[in-house]
Design a protein around this motif. Structure first.
Motif, PDB file in Angstrom:
ATOM      1  N   ALA A 164      41.781  51.265  43.200  1.00  0.00           N
ATOM      2  CA  ALA A 164      42.662  51.977  44.134  1.00  0.00           C
ATOM      3  C   ALA A 164      42.935  51.054  45.319  1.00  0.00           C
ATOM      4  O   ALA A 164      42.090  50.898  46.195  1.00  0.00           O
ATOM      5  N   SER A 165      44.093  50.424  45.335  1.00  0.00           N
ATOM      6  CA  SER A 165      44.398  49.430  46.361  1.00  0.00           C
ATOM      7  C   SER A 165      45.860  49.518  46.750  1.00  0.00           C
ATOM      8  O   SER A 165      46.744  49.223  45.932  1.00  0.00           O
ATOM      9  N   LEU A 166      46.102  49.902  48.002  1.00  0.00           N
ATOM     10  CA  LEU A 166      47.480  49.979  48.491  1.00  0.00           C
ATOM     11  C   LEU A 166      48.079  48.578  48.630  1.00  0.00           C
ATOM     12  O   LEU A 166      49.253  48.355  48.316  1.00  0.00           O
ATOM     13  N   GLY A 167      47.272  47.618  49.086  1.00  0.00           N
ATOM     14  CA  GLY A 167      47.765  46.251  49.198  1.00  0.00           C
ATOM     15  C   GLY A 167      48.122  45.655  47.849  1.00  0.00           C
ATOM     16  O   GLY A 167      49.122  44.933  47.716  1.00  0.00           O
ATOM     17  N   TYR A 168      47.323  45.947  46.832  1.00  0.00           N
ATOM     18  CA  TYR A 168      47.610  45.470  45.480  1.00  0.00           C
ATOM     19  C   TYR A 168      48.917  46.068  44.971  1.00  0.00           C
ATOM     20  O   TYR A 168      49.759  45.361  44.406  1.00  0.00           O
ATOM     21  N   ALA A 169      49.107  47.364  45.174  1.00  0.00           N
ATOM     22  CA  ALA A 169      50.328  48.021  44.708  1.00  0.00           C
ATOM     23  C   ALA A 169      51.558  47.460  45.419  1.00  0.00           C
ATOM     24  O   ALA A 169      52.589  47.197  44.780  1.00  0.00           O
ATOM     25  N   TYR A 170      51.468  47.272  46.741  1.00  0.00           N
ATOM     26  CA  TYR A 170      52.618  46.746  47.477  1.00  0.00           C
ATOM     27  C   TYR A 170      52.937  45.324  47.011  1.00  0.00           C
ATOM     28  O   TYR A 170      54.108  44.958  46.817  1.00  0.00           O
ATOM     29  N   GLY A 171      51.895  44.524  46.788  1.00  0.00           N
ATOM     30  CA  GLY A 171      52.114  43.171  46.288  1.00  0.00           C
ATOM     31  C   GLY A 171      52.688  43.158  44.884  1.00  0.00           C
ATOM     32  O   GLY A 171      53.518  42.304  44.553  1.00  0.00           O
ATOM     33  N   ALA A 172      52.270  44.115  44.056  1.00  0.00           N
ATOM     34  CA  ALA A 172      52.782  44.188  42.691  1.00  0.00           C
ATOM     35  C   ALA A 172      54.283  44.430  42.681  1.00  0.00           C
ATOM     36  O   ALA A 172      55.038  43.776  41.952  1.00  0.00           O
ATOM     37  N   VAL A 173      54.742  45.369  43.502  1.00  0.00           N
ATOM     38  CA  VAL A 173      56.176  45.673  43.532  1.00  0.00           C
ATOM     39  C   VAL A 173      56.937  44.557  44.237  1.00  0.00           C
ATOM     40  O   VAL A 173      58.070  44.218  43.863  1.00  0.00           O
ATOM     41  N   THR A 174      56.339  43.947  45.251  1.00  0.00           N
ATOM     42  CA  THR A 174      56.961  42.791  45.899  1.00  0.00           C
ATOM     43  C   THR A 174      57.243  41.696  44.877  1.00  0.00           C
ATOM     44  O   THR A 174      58.351  41.124  44.831  1.00  0.00           O
ATOM     45  N   GLU A 175      56.274  41.403  44.038  1.00  0.00           N
ATOM     46  CA  GLU A 175      56.440  40.386  43.003  1.00  0.00           C
ATOM     47  C   GLU A 175      57.488  40.808  41.990  1.00  0.00           C
ATOM     48  O   GLU A 175      58.315  39.982  41.545  1.00  0.00           O
ATOM     49  N   HIS A 176      57.490  42.071  41.597  1.00  0.00           N
ATOM     50  CA  HIS A 176      58.479  42.574  40.648  1.00  0.00           C
ATOM     51  C   HIS A 176      59.895  42.422  41.208  1.00  0.00           C
ATOM     52  O   HIS A 176      60.843  42.165  40.457  1.00  0.00           O
ATOM     53  N   LEU A 177      60.029  42.570  42.525  1.00  0.00           N
ATOM     54  CA  LEU A 177      61.337  42.460  43.164  1.00  0.00           C
ATOM     55  C   LEU A 177      61.744  41.014  43.444  1.00  0.00           C
ATOM     56  O   LEU A 177      62.818  40.783  44.017  1.00  0.00           O
ATOM     57  N   GLY A 178      60.917  40.052  43.074  1.00  0.00           N
ATOM     58  CA  GLY A 178      61.323  38.661  43.155  1.00  0.00           C
ATOM     59  C   GLY A 178      60.856  37.905  44.370  1.00  0.00           C
ATOM     60  O   GLY A 178      61.312  36.779  44.611  1.00  0.00           O
ATOM     61  N   TRP A 179      59.928  38.490  45.144  1.00  0.00           N
ATOM     62  CA  TRP A 179      59.385  37.793  46.312  1.00  0.00           C
ATOM     63  C   TRP A 179      57.898  37.512  46.100  1.00  0.00           C
ATOM     64  O   TRP A 179      57.258  38.116  45.238  1.00  0.00           O
ATOM     65  N   ARG A 180      57.370  36.593  46.885  1.00  0.00           N
ATOM     66  CA  ARG A 180      55.980  36.159  46.717  1.00  0.00           C
ATOM     67  C   ARG A 180      55.028  37.191  47.311  1.00  0.00           C
ATOM     68  O   ARG A 180      55.100  37.486  48.510  1.00  0.00           O
ATOM     69  N   ARG A 181      54.143  37.716  46.467  1.00  0.00           N
ATOM     70  CA  ARG A 181      53.133  38.626  46.988  1.00  0.00           C
ATOM     71  C   ARG A 181      52.157  37.840  47.857  1.00  0.00           C
ATOM     72  O   ARG A 181      51.918  36.650  47.635  1.00  0.00           O
ATOM     73  N   GLY A 182      51.622  38.505  48.846  1.00  0.00           N
ATOM     74  CA  GLY A 182      50.755  37.828  49.777  1.00  0.00           C
ATOM     75  C   GLY A 182      51.490  37.024  50.824  1.00  0.00           C
ATOM     76  O   GLY A 182      50.871  36.387  51.671  1.00  0.00           O
ATOM     77  N   ASP A 183      52.826  37.070  50.789  1.00  0.00           N
ATOM     78  CA  ASP A 183      53.623  36.300  51.741  1.00  0.00           C
ATOM     79  C   ASP A 183      54.872  37.049  52.180  1.00  0.00           C
ATOM     80  O   ASP A 183      55.191  37.083  53.367  1.00  0.00           O
ATOM     81  N   GLU A 184      55.562  37.678  51.233  1.00  0.00           N
ATOM     82  CA  GLU A 184      56.891  38.214  51.537  1.00  0.00           C
ATOM     83  C   GLU A 184      56.970  39.741  51.443  1.00  0.00           C
ATOM     84  O   GLU A 184      58.057  40.300  51.261  1.00  0.00           O
ATOM     85  N   GLU A 185      55.838  40.402  51.605  1.00  0.00           N
ATOM     86  CA  GLU A 185      55.882  41.866  51.667  1.00  0.00           C
ATOM     87  C   GLU A 185      56.748  42.348  52.816  1.00  0.00           C
ATOM     88  O   GLU A 185      57.381  43.410  52.732  1.00  0.00           O
ATOM     89  N   GLY A 186      56.801  41.585  53.909  1.00  0.00           N
ATOM     90  CA  GLY A 186      57.649  41.957  55.032  1.00  0.00           C
ATOM     91  C   GLY A 186      59.116  41.962  54.677  1.00  0.00           C
ATOM     92  O   GLY A 186      59.899  42.754  55.241  1.00  0.00           O
ATOM     93  N   THR A 187      59.526  41.110  53.740  1.00  0.00           N
ATOM     94  CA  THR A 187      60.915  41.114  53.273  1.00  0.00           C
ATOM     95  C   THR A 187      61.216  42.416  52.551  1.00  0.00           C
ATOM     96  O   THR A 187      62.286  43.014  52.726  1.00  0.00           O
TER      97      THR A 187
END
Length: 569
Positions: free
Chosen positions: A185-208
């Motif tokens: 159960a990880s909100l950061g993991y989920a946000y990074g997963a969708v960030t990556e799916h949308l074509g941006w670097r997880r751990g870096d471009e979640e703000g985008t």
């Protein structure tokens, strides 16, 4: 008497950083990327450690304790989850690879400890629980006596979300864990997963993705996101049929085929951004806000405290933090200047000192300008080919006038700030009154997506004229609704959702920037500037004069004010 010298480290993973305490006083803190030029550097922070020891007049042999920001022994707790994950159809295929990956990370941790033992053979090695390091830093930086502390990130050993109650009485500090949520159960993991799916670097471009969310309609994928990230009475959980069970190896994707089928194909980084991408980002952001509000309400109930400190990577989601501040759940929300993993270098060192003395370190409350400074910088008339350097008689007046005339100027002054957001020592400044300034900044200076907004910086005593703030925001951590005055006269700093990620500045905090804002206000009628970090996309914030000069030559900046030197092309 021998000094107690504690070196706090975040190293070998990402966002490498170092902090140094000498007899409980914070000498400094620096992120390695700002010295080695590698964004999110994972190297051992050799440059940062050398600078810190030099500042203190010490050598590696003087270090008495090395505090590391993970306790790698705790990774093995993941093996206890294996039987339950094997029984669940949606997680069965990944259960064994997951267990193996956590064992591999444990072995890597042991190798890291051996490396540190070789670098500091006379020092004790003290691993510190990752979330405890986050929590102690978040509380100590806030400068309050009693607070709930909520840490939300991707993963710290096995924890992903923790709630703490921190109290300081008569110089003694207690930090008690009240509630914990473990991976998967990880909100950061989920946000990074969708960030990556949308074509941006997880751990870096979640703000985008957070910025893109304002352009979308969350209704399209609201039900799906509510299923993927489910609220529970004590927090939340993830559906492994949509967000795949975490395996600590990059070859394992984070979203499932079912998630892709229900949303859109993975976007490649250079592909156009379509409405479906904005709608998915909007649903993700909306669900993140709902989870964060839920967690904040629980933290208030569990601790009874009227103050909330936020830390961890998800704390950098300024829209969520702003909503918590606006909701009145607590009286104030405090986010430290470096809420991500880099800041745990400070927290780890502070925990070692706390273990010995029961006291928090000094030199940390309300401080963010903790890195290298270059007050004696001397530049030749031509510091680079095509550049010209001179020294204006009145740097404040010169900078304010140039900004009022429409120039975009880099600012490099004083000690390097902590954290990912420009806090006025390594900034790009521009007038929000200039037509097309956002488009110019994104296209020719920062080289980033056209939908990304820019944050305003304002004198604290004028903030409520322009923003609906319930509290100060010194570290650019809270998105706040704007007033009609801002909407009508300064639309460049208003995002599509009607908010701005504001930084409030006092003269005590930053006298030079406060003077520039005052002078700019007299020239234009508005003591507000656009403030973004001194870097271009894909590169770290400029920590050295050479990096700042590189930024000037490689971008559309008109000029650079670097320690009272005015450099133009």
């Amino acid at each position: 008497m021998t000094a107690d010298v504690v070196l706090g480290l975040c190293a070998y993973t990402h966002d490498s950083a170092a902090a140094l305490l000498v007899d409980g006083h914070l000498i400094g803190f620096v992120e390695e990327e700002r010295l080695d030029g590698v964004k999110h550097s994972k190297a051992y922070p050799i440059h940062g450690v050398a600078w810190l020891l030099g500042e203190a007049g010490l050598s590696p042999s003087d270090v008495t304790t090395v505090a590391y920001n993970f306790d790698g022994r705790r990774y093995l707790r993941a093996l206890g989850q294996l039987p339950a994950q094997l029984r669940q159809p949606a997680s069965r295929a990944r259960a064994v690879p997951r267990a193996r990956s956590f064992t591999t990370v444990h072995r890597r941790y042991q190798a890291r400890m051996r490396d540190l033992a070789e670098r500091f053979p006379r020092a004790r090695l003290k691993p510190v629980s990752h979330h405890r390091a986050h929590a102690l830093y978040a509380f100590a930086a806030a400068g309050v006596d009693d607070a709930a502390v909520l840490i939300v990130d991707s993963l710290g050993e096995l924890q992903t979300t923790t709630t703490w109650h921190a109290r300081q009485r008569n110089s003694r500090l207690k930090l008690d864990l009240v509630h914990s949520i473990d991976d998967p159960a990880s909100l950061g993991y989920a946000y990074g997963a969708v960030t990556e799916h949308l074509g941006w670097r997880r751990g870096d471009e979640e703000g985008t993705v957070m910025a893109l969310a304002a352009l979308g309609d969350p209704a399209r994928f609201r039900d799906l996101m509510s299923q993927a990230i489910r609220l529970t009475p004590d927090g939340f959980t993830l559906d492994p049929a949509l967000i795949a069970l975490r395996v600590l190896a990059s070859r394992y994707g984070r979203v499932t085929p079912a998630f892709t089928a229900a949303t859109c194909p993975p976007r490649t980084p250079n592909a156009s951004v379509e409405p479906v991408h904005a709608d998915l980002a909007a649903a993700l952001q909306e669900r993140t806000e709902q989870v964060m509000l839920h967690l904040a309400e629980r933290a208030r109930r569990l601790t009874g405290s009227g103050l909330l400190c936020l830390g961890g990577g998800v704390a950098m989601n300024c829209v969520s933090a702003g909503l918590i501040a606006q909701a009145g759940i607590v009286d104030e929300v405090h986010v430290p200047p470096a809420p991500g993993d880099a800041g745990t270098a400070i927290g780890a060192a502070a925990q070692v000192w706390l273990n010995v003395t029961g006291r928090p370190p000094t030199g940390l409350r309300h401080h963010c300008y903790l890195g290298p400074a270059y007050p004696d910088l001397a530049l030749p008339a031509a510091p680079r080919a095509g550049l010209h350097a001179s020294r204006p008689a009145d740097p404040v007046r010169h900078l304010a006038r140039t900004l009022a005339d429409g120039a975009i100027v880099g600012l490099f002054t004083g000690a390097l700030e902590a954290g990912p957001r420009a806090l006025g020592h390594r900034s790009i400044l521009a007038s929000p009154l200039e037509a097309g300034v956002v488009e110019r900044l994104n296209a020719t200076v920062k080289f980033r997506e056209p939908f990304r907004p820019f944050a305003p910086v304002i004198l604290a005593d004028r903030a409520t004229d322009y923003f609906r703030l319930r509290q100060p925001s010194p570290y650019m951590s809270l998105a706040a609704p704007v007033t009609e005055l801002t909407r009508d006269q300064l639309p460049a700093i208003v995002h599509v959702n009607g908010t701005a990620r504001v930084q409030t500045v006092t003269r005590e905090q930053h006298p030079f920037l406060a003077d520039v804002l005052t002078r700019f206000g007299k020239l234009t009628g508005h003591p507000v500037l656009i403030n973004t970090s001194l870097n271009i996309k894909g590169k770290p914030l400029c920590g050295t004069p050479d990096m700042a000069l590189d930024c000037l030559t490689e971008s559309g900046l008109d000029a650079l004010l670097i320690e009272d030197w005015w450099v133009t092309k």
